[in-house]
Motif scaffolding. Structure first.
Motif, PDB file in Angstrom:
ATOM      1  N   GLU A  93       2.220   2.235  -3.445  1.00 40.67           N
ATOM      2  CA  GLU A  93       1.214   2.920  -4.272  1.00 40.67           C
ATOM      3  C   GLU A  93       0.923   4.317  -3.743  1.00 40.67           C
ATOM      4  OE1 GLU A  93      -2.237   0.434  -4.495  1.00 40.67           O
ATOM      5  OE2 GLU A  93      -1.058  -1.301  -5.165  1.00 40.67           O
ATOM      6  N   PHE A  94       0.848   4.453  -2.443  1.00 40.75           N
ATOM      7  CA  PHE A  94       0.549   5.723  -1.783  1.00 40.75           C
ATOM      8  C   PHE A  94       1.622   6.759  -2.098  1.00 40.75           C
ATOM      9  CE2 PHE A  94       1.037   8.237   2.233  1.00 40.75           C
ATOM     10  CZ  PHE A  94      -0.184   8.895   2.221  1.00 40.75           C
ATOM     11  N   VAL A 121      -1.146  15.064   2.255  1.00 44.41           N
ATOM     12  CA  VAL A 121      -2.203  14.067   2.077  1.00 44.41           C
ATOM     13  C   VAL A 121      -3.343  14.434   3.011  1.00 44.41           C
ATOM     14  CG1 VAL A 121      -0.601  12.212   1.454  1.00 44.41           C
ATOM     15  CG2 VAL A 121      -1.289  12.487   3.823  1.00 44.41           C
ATOM     16  N   GLN A 163      -7.066   9.866   4.007  1.00 48.42           N
ATOM     17  CA  GLN A 163      -6.229   8.956   3.220  1.00 48.42           C
ATOM     18  C   GLN A 163      -5.383   8.042   4.109  1.00 48.42           C
ATOM     19  OE1 GLN A 163      -4.550  12.287   0.690  1.00 48.42           O
ATOM     20  NE2 GLN A 163      -4.486  10.570  -0.763  1.00 48.42           N
ATOM     21  N   VAL A 213       3.679   6.969  -4.609  1.00 46.59           N
ATOM     22  CA  VAL A 213       3.690   7.385  -6.017  1.00 46.59           C
ATOM     23  C   VAL A 213       2.738   8.558  -6.238  1.00 46.59           C
ATOM     24  CG1 VAL A 213       3.062   6.625  -8.356  1.00 46.59           C
ATOM     25  CG2 VAL A 213       4.433   5.153  -6.895  1.00 46.59           C
ATOM     26  N   ALA A 214       1.656   8.595  -5.468  1.00 49.76           N
ATOM     27  CA  ALA A 214       0.644   9.634  -5.623  1.00 49.76           C
ATOM     28  C   ALA A 214       1.054  10.962  -4.988  1.00 49.76           C
ATOM     29  CB  ALA A 214      -0.682   9.161  -5.024  1.00 49.76           C
ATOM     30  N   ILE A 215       2.119  10.984  -4.194  1.00 50.78           N
ATOM     31  CA  ILE A 215       2.573  12.226  -3.556  1.00 50.78           C
ATOM     32  C   ILE A 215       3.704  12.797  -4.392  1.00 50.78           C
ATOM     33  CG2 ILE A 215       3.533  13.275  -1.474  1.00 50.78           C
ATOM     34  CD1 ILE A 215       2.418  10.880   0.086  1.00 50.78           C
ATOM     35  N   SER A 216       3.434  13.924  -5.031  1.00 50.03           N
ATOM     36  CA  SER A 216       4.449  14.503  -5.921  1.00 50.03           C
ATOM     37  C   SER A 216       5.477  15.347  -5.172  1.00 50.03           C
ATOM     38  CB  SER A 216       3.776  15.349  -7.003  1.00 50.03           C
ATOM     39  OG  SER A 216       3.016  16.382  -6.409  1.00 50.03           O
ATOM     40  N   LYS A 234       8.155  11.327   3.600  1.00 47.78           N
ATOM     41  CA  LYS A 234       7.813  10.409   2.504  1.00 47.78           C
ATOM     42  C   LYS A 234       8.920   9.360   2.341  1.00 47.78           C
ATOM     43  CE  LYS A 234       7.189  10.637  -2.465  1.00 47.78           C
ATOM     44  NZ  LYS A 234       7.129  11.500  -3.645  1.00 47.78           N
ATOM     45  N   TRP A 272       0.835  -1.201   0.000  1.00 46.90           N
ATOM     46  CA  TRP A 272       0.000   0.000   0.000  1.00 46.90           C
ATOM     47  C   TRP A 272       0.872   1.253   0.000  1.00 46.90           C
ATOM     48  CZ3 TRP A 272      -0.307   4.050   3.446  1.00 46.90           C
ATOM     49  CH2 TRP A 272      -1.324   4.975   3.201  1.00 46.90           C
TER      50      TRP A 272
END
Length: 145
Positions: free
Chosen positions: A25-26, A90, A94, A28-31, A37, A22
């Motif tokens: 995937e999580f 986030v 989430q 990758v969504a945080i730019s 991180k 998880w």
């Protein structure tokens, strides 16, 4: 996935692997670039790795040491999620399910530690309140300042 090693049979290992997936995937969504991180990536990886290594130890002291490290890494993951949320990278919604999963992992690790460690009695994750510890009220400390 075919089970080839003893640690793969442990529910806590399976839960830790699921959490680690998880997190991948999580993240990758945080730019945004953030230390929390990167730390979440390392700490989430540390959980299953230490469970596996600890399960392979013959000495109960060695086994407990690795399980304690895995527990610490799970707590660190929870703190990383808090940092990401408080910095608005986030949403709190989430991370709620992930923190619940981490709480289950910690509880399972505590259960294992109670089997392998004499010090497991001092673990306090199942107690809901952290404000009062050993009869000392931290709010009282602020009143005296």
């Amino acid at each position: 996935m075919k089970t080839l090693f003893d640690h793969e049979k442990l529910d806590v290992y399976q839960e830790a692997i699921a959490f680690c997936g998880w997190v991948g995937e999580f993240l990758v969504a945080i730019s945004a670039k953030a230390a929390a991180k990167d730390q979440l990536d390392r700490a989430s990886t540390s959980i299953p790795l230490n469970i596996a290594e600890g399960n392979g130890k013959f000495s109960t002291v060695d086994r407990a040491r690795f399980l304690e490290i895995a527990r610490g890494s799970a707590l660190e993951c929870a703190a990383c999620l808090d940092v990401l949320a408080v910095r608005k990278l986030v949403g709190e919604d989430q991370v709620l399910l992930a923190k619940e999963q981490l709480a289950r992992i910690v509880q399972m690790l505590i259960g294992l530690l109670r089997r392998f460690s004499e010090r497991a009695g001092v673990l306090r994750e199942e107690e809901p309140a952290y404000l009062i510890e050993d009869g000392y009220d931290h709010d009282h400390e602020q009143e005296q300042e």
